[in-house]
Design a protein around this motif. Structure first.
Motif, PDB file in Angstrom:
ATOM      1  N   ILE A 174      69.041 -34.182 -64.874  1.00 32.47           N
ATOM      2  CA  ILE A 174      69.802 -33.771 -63.692  1.00 32.47           C
ATOM      3  C   ILE A 174      68.829 -33.211 -62.677  1.00 32.47           C
ATOM      4  N   GLY A 175      68.825 -33.802 -61.492  1.00 29.96           N
ATOM      5  CA  GLY A 175      67.778 -33.512 -60.517  1.00 29.96           C
ATOM      6  C   GLY A 175      67.924 -32.178 -59.817  1.00 29.96           C
ATOM      7  N   GLU A 176      66.872 -31.862 -59.092  1.00 29.34           N
ATOM      8  CA  GLU A 176      66.797 -30.602 -58.356  1.00 29.34           C
ATOM      9  C   GLU A 176      67.976 -30.457 -57.391  1.00 29.34           C
ATOM     10  N   GLY A 177      68.571 -29.299 -57.360  1.00 25.59           N
ATOM     11  CA  GLY A 177      69.630 -29.007 -56.398  1.00 25.59           C
ATOM     12  C   GLY A 177      70.961 -29.694 -56.678  1.00 25.59           C
ATOM     13  N   THR A 178      71.058 -30.407 -57.768  1.00 26.97           N
ATOM     14  CA  THR A 178      72.317 -31.102 -58.084  1.00 26.97           C
ATOM     15  C   THR A 178      73.329 -30.120 -58.666  1.00 26.97           C
ATOM     16  N   LYS A 179      74.613 -30.367 -58.328  1.00 31.05           N
ATOM     17  CA  LYS A 179      75.657 -29.445 -58.803  1.00 31.05           C
ATOM     18  C   LYS A 179      76.741 -30.193 -59.555  1.00 31.05           C
ATOM     19  N   ALA A 180      77.091 -29.676 -60.711  1.00 30.52           N
ATOM     20  CA  ALA A 180      78.280 -30.137 -61.432  1.00 30.52           C
ATOM     21  C   ALA A 180      79.007 -28.855 -61.771  1.00 30.52           C
ATOM     22  N   SER A 181      79.918 -28.461 -60.912  1.00 26.43           N
ATOM     23  CA  SER A 181      80.420 -27.085 -61.005  1.00 26.43           C
ATOM     24  C   SER A 181      81.575 -26.875 -61.958  1.00 26.43           C
ATOM     25  N   HIS A 182      82.359 -27.949 -62.233  1.00 27.52           N
ATOM     26  CA  HIS A 182      83.542 -27.707 -63.072  1.00 27.52           C
ATOM     27  C   HIS A 182      83.912 -28.905 -63.933  1.00 27.52           C
ATOM     28  N   LEU A 183      84.278 -28.640 -65.176  1.00 25.15           N
ATOM     29  CA  LEU A 183      85.051 -29.573 -66.014  1.00 25.15           C
ATOM     30  C   LEU A 183      84.513 -30.998 -66.053  1.00 25.15           C
ATOM     31  N   THR A 184      83.268 -31.146 -66.456  1.00 28.60           N
ATOM     32  CA  THR A 184      82.632 -32.465 -66.357  1.00 28.60           C
ATOM     33  C   THR A 184      81.908 -32.816 -67.652  1.00 28.60           C
ATOM     34  N   TYR A 185      81.830 -34.132 -67.944  1.00 30.33           N
ATOM     35  CA  TYR A 185      80.965 -34.578 -69.039  1.00 30.33           C
ATOM     36  C   TYR A 185      79.910 -35.544 -68.500  1.00 30.33           C
ATOM     37  N   LEU A 186      78.657 -35.198 -68.698  1.00 28.70           N
ATOM     38  CA  LEU A 186      77.561 -36.058 -68.258  1.00 28.70           C
ATOM     39  C   LEU A 186      76.722 -36.415 -69.486  1.00 28.70           C
TER      40      LEU A 186
ATOM     41  N   ALA B 215      84.717 -31.983 -59.598  1.00 29.03           N
ATOM     42  CA  ALA B 215      85.387 -31.463 -60.799  1.00 29.03           C
ATOM     43  C   ALA B 215      86.019 -32.605 -61.583  1.00 29.03           C
ATOM     44  N   GLY B 216      85.898 -32.535 -62.885  1.00 28.38           N
ATOM     45  CA  GLY B 216      86.573 -33.511 -63.736  1.00 28.38           C
ATOM     46  C   GLY B 216      85.904 -34.870 -63.812  1.00 28.38           C
ATOM     47  N   THR B 217      84.658 -34.977 -63.363  1.00 28.81           N
ATOM     48  CA  THR B 217      83.945 -36.263 -63.451  1.00 28.81           C
ATOM     49  C   THR B 217      83.519 -36.525 -64.899  1.00 28.81           C
ATOM     50  N   ILE B 218      83.664 -37.781 -65.299  1.00 28.85           N
ATOM     51  CA  ILE B 218      83.276 -38.123 -66.670  1.00 28.85           C
ATOM     52  C   ILE B 218      82.429 -39.387 -66.681  1.00 28.85           C
ATOM     53  N   THR B 219      81.289 -39.318 -67.349  1.00 25.99           N
ATOM     54  CA  THR B 219      80.546 -40.552 -67.597  1.00 25.99           C
ATOM     55  C   THR B 219      81.122 -41.136 -68.885  1.00 25.99           C
ATOM     56  N   CYS B 220      81.665 -42.348 -68.788  1.00 27.24           N
ATOM     57  CA  CYS B 220      82.248 -42.990 -69.969  1.00 27.24           C
ATOM     58  C   CYS B 220      81.105 -43.764 -70.610  1.00 27.24           C
ATOM     59  N   ASN B 221      80.373 -43.085 -71.487  1.00 31.30           N
ATOM     60  CA  ASN B 221      79.104 -43.640 -71.987  1.00 31.30           C
ATOM     61  C   ASN B 221      79.246 -44.374 -73.305  1.00 31.30           C
TER      62      ASN B 221
ATOM     63  N   GLY C 106      83.436 -37.877 -55.995  1.00 32.06           N
ATOM     64  CA  GLY C 106      84.691 -37.155 -55.795  1.00 32.06           C
ATOM     65  C   GLY C 106      85.284 -36.719 -57.121  1.00 32.06           C
ATOM     66  N   SER C 107      86.192 -35.756 -57.040  1.00 29.61           N
ATOM     67  CA  SER C 107      86.752 -35.165 -58.257  1.00 29.61           C
ATOM     68  C   SER C 107      87.507 -36.188 -59.092  1.00 29.61           C
ATOM     69  N   ASP C 108      87.566 -35.906 -60.381  1.00 28.17           N
ATOM     70  CA  ASP C 108      88.357 -36.710 -61.315  1.00 28.17           C
ATOM     71  C   ASP C 108      87.963 -38.182 -61.321  1.00 28.17           C
ATOM     72  N   SER C 109      86.684 -38.451 -61.256  1.00 26.80           N
ATOM     73  CA  SER C 109      86.226 -39.849 -61.295  1.00 26.80           C
ATOM     74  C   SER C 109      85.706 -40.176 -62.679  1.00 26.80           C
ATOM     75  N   GLN C 110      85.864 -41.432 -63.067  1.00 27.13           N
ATOM     76  CA  GLN C 110      85.248 -41.889 -64.306  1.00 27.13           C
ATOM     77  C   GLN C 110      84.198 -42.928 -63.953  1.00 27.13           C
ATOM     78  N   LEU C 111      83.035 -42.773 -64.510  1.00 26.84           N
ATOM     79  CA  LEU C 111      81.950 -43.717 -64.254  1.00 26.84           C
ATOM     80  C   LEU C 111      81.748 -44.489 -65.554  1.00 26.84           C
ATOM     81  N   VAL C 112      82.200 -45.748 -65.574  1.00 31.92           N
ATOM     82  CA  VAL C 112      82.179 -46.502 -66.826  1.00 31.92           C
ATOM     83  C   VAL C 112      80.811 -47.182 -66.976  1.00 31.92           C
ATOM     84  N   ALA C 113      80.032 -46.691 -67.914  1.00 30.12           N
ATOM     85  CA  ALA C 113      78.648 -47.138 -68.076  1.00 30.12           C
ATOM     86  C   ALA C 113      78.597 -48.483 -68.816  1.00 30.12           C
ATOM     87  N   PRO C 114      77.544 -49.297 -68.578  1.00 28.73           N
ATOM     88  CA  PRO C 114      76.418 -49.010 -67.683  1.00 28.73           C
ATOM     89  C   PRO C 114      76.803 -49.201 -66.218  1.00 28.73           C
ATOM     90  N   VAL C 115      76.408 -48.249 -65.414  1.00 32.06           N
ATOM     91  CA  VAL C 115      76.744 -48.344 -63.988  1.00 32.06           C
ATOM     92  C   VAL C 115      75.736 -47.527 -63.170  1.00 32.06           C
TER      93      VAL C 115
END
Ligand code: UD1
Ligand code: CA
Length: 458
Positions: free
Chosen positions: A354-366, A379-385, A403-412
């Motif tokens: 996770i790079g410099e100055g990056t923020k994941a402030s609430h309820l997230t899975y990375l 808030a609520g972002t999930i990497t679907c790994n 944006g909040s409540d997003s799912q990033l379906v990997a690989p992406v």
């Protein structure tokens, strides 16, 4: 002059009431036996022989990887004298230091002093003694009217008068010249216990006119572990020693009674440690950090000015300078958090950069993600790994806004400075500078709610 060391660690440890060999019981997160091994290391012994017996394979396995150690197995536990006799064949030429594997409080400093006194007085045999009326069950040192040591008698074999007269106790740490080893052959089996006592060589050597002397040391260092109560007491003493050391080096503890700092952990100056904190394994904390209550940091490295808010768990990870983690965050192994980053409430990371100055402030899975600088993870972002079988990576380049409540379906991959609108399910790469929206367009049904209300009434 070369020095051999023998550590006696074959005993049953019956009173521990355990399936684990006594010397493997943990004191501040490490097997008890490690402490004796570490105490002799600064003496640079030519050889360190550990006598094992009870649970021998387990002990060997636990100590594996330390090539300065060699092990001998005492097949029958016939007493401390027999244990040393078994170790004899492994020894090189030179003087010999013998100590117990169940006495983790002994320090290198005390051992060095013993060696110095022994050499200065040209003794054949020197050993540590102590006086402490509250410590029970130790060997009693007998002296003649001129004050010369004449022998050691175990507490249980001494008469009441002898106990009264001789209150100097045997610490169980011996330094002897090679010639004294011959006395071992003269040790007879004790008729009531059936054991060969190492302590008998003291009387034998003294009887042969060899120069024998006992030197007083702090009783705390002799304290052994025979049961769980003593295990706790010894652990507490070591915990205090460690915390006091760090306080002297400029670390503030708000409530040291509830802080745990493992022996190899390091802490920088002006760091403040709140109650209920555990710094485990080879953790390194930088300068001017604040660790708020209820956190456990294990085998991890924190930079300077890091803030760990309440109830955070950090395992095998790194955190850069000026970052803030928690409250209630979990950095799982191989998380690498850059400088000035923020990992906030209920955020979990795993194997992610996770790079410099990056923020994941609430309820997230990375998980399995590589994230650039100055990214905002809503808030609520999930990497679907994980697809149930395999793990896949997510790449988020610098300057991205998720944006909040997003799912990033990997690989992406989300390209530099791109935007992902709230509530998106991203299954395809997002090119740099684009906006990705993935949701049904909103419809407003005019007056629907009002009509429903009227319908229910009638
Ligand atoms: C021993 C001393 C006692 C001294 C005390 C200091 C003897 C007879 N007594 O008593 O004078 O005050 O230490 O702590 O030595 N061990 C073996 N093989 C054996 C028996 C013991 O390796 O057959 C090991 C144990 O694992 C332990 C050490 O030797 O690490 C000491 O044995 P333990 O039975 O605990 O002796 P103490 O009764 O404590
Ligand atoms: Ca003991």
């Amino acid at each position: 002059m070369s020095l051999n060391v023998v550590i006696l660690a074959a005993g049953r440890g019956k009173r521990m009431n355990s399936q684990i060999p006594k010397v493997l019981h943990q004191v501040m997160g490490r097997p008890m036996l490690r402490y004796a091994i570490d105490a002799v290391r600064p003496l640079r012994p030519g050889k360190t022989v550990v006598v094992i017996g009870n649970g021998a394979e387990l002990v060997k396995k636990e100590m594996a990887g330390d090539d300065r150690l060699s092990f001998v197995i005492q097949k029958q536990l016939l007493g401390t004298g027999n244990a040393l006799a078994v170790a004899r064949k492994e020894l090189k030429k030179g003087a010999l230091l013998v100590l117990n594997g169940d006495c983790p409080l002994i320090t290198a400093k005390t051992l060095k002093t013993l060696i110095e006194k022994h050499r200065r007085s040209r003794n054949a045999l020197s050993f540590l003694s102590f006086s402490d009326g509250a410590m029970k069950g130790y060997g009693r040192i007998f002296r003649d009217e001129k004050g010369r040591v004449t022998g050691i008698v175990e507490d249980k074999h001494a008469t009441r008068d002898e106990r009264k007269k001789f209150d100097e106790l045997n610490g169980g740490v011996y330094l002897m010249e090679e010639e004294v080893l011959g006395c071992l052959e003269k040790v007879k089996k004790n008729s009531s216990s059936g054991e060969y006592y190492l302590t008998d060589i003291v009387g034998i050597a003294a009887g042969e006119g060899k120069r024998v002397e006992a030197y007083n040391c702090p009783s705390e260092e002799i304290r052994g572990v025979n049961n769980r109560e003593e295990l706790l007491r010894v652990s507490e003493i070591i915990r205090h020693r460690i915390i006091n050391k760090w306080m002297l080096k400029g670390v503030t503890f708000i409530n040291p009674e509830t802080s745990f700092v493992s022996p190899p952990a390091l802490i920088g100056k002006d760091t403040i440690i709140y109650p209920n904190t555990y710094l485990e394994g080879r953790t390194r904390i930088g300068k001017s950090c604040t660790i708020y209550p209820g956190s456990r940091i294990s085998d991890s490295i924190l930079g300077n000015n890091v803030v760990i808010k309440d109830n955070t768990v950090i395992e095998e990870s790194r955190v850069g300078d000026r970052s803030s983690i928690g409250p209630f965050a979990h950095l799982r192994p191989h998380s690498v958090i850059g400088r000035c980053a923020k990992i906030g409430n209920f955020v979990e990371t795993k194997k992610s950069v996770i790079g410099e100055g990056t923020k994941a402030s609430h309820l997230t899975y990375l998980g399995d993600a590589v994230i650039g600088k100055n990214v905002n993870i809503g808030a609520g972002t999930i990497t679907c790994n994980y697809d149930g079988k395999n793990k896949f990576g997510t790449v988020i380049e610098s300057g991205v806004f998720i944006g909040s409540d997003s799912q990033l379906v990997a690989p992406v991959k989300i390209g530099k400075d791109a935007y992902v609108a709230a509530g998106a399910t991203i299954t395809r790469d997002v090119p740099s500078g684009d906006l990705a929206i993935s949701r049904a367009r909103q419809q407003n049904l005019k007056g629907w709610a009002l009509k429903r209300k009227l319908k229910v009434k009638s």
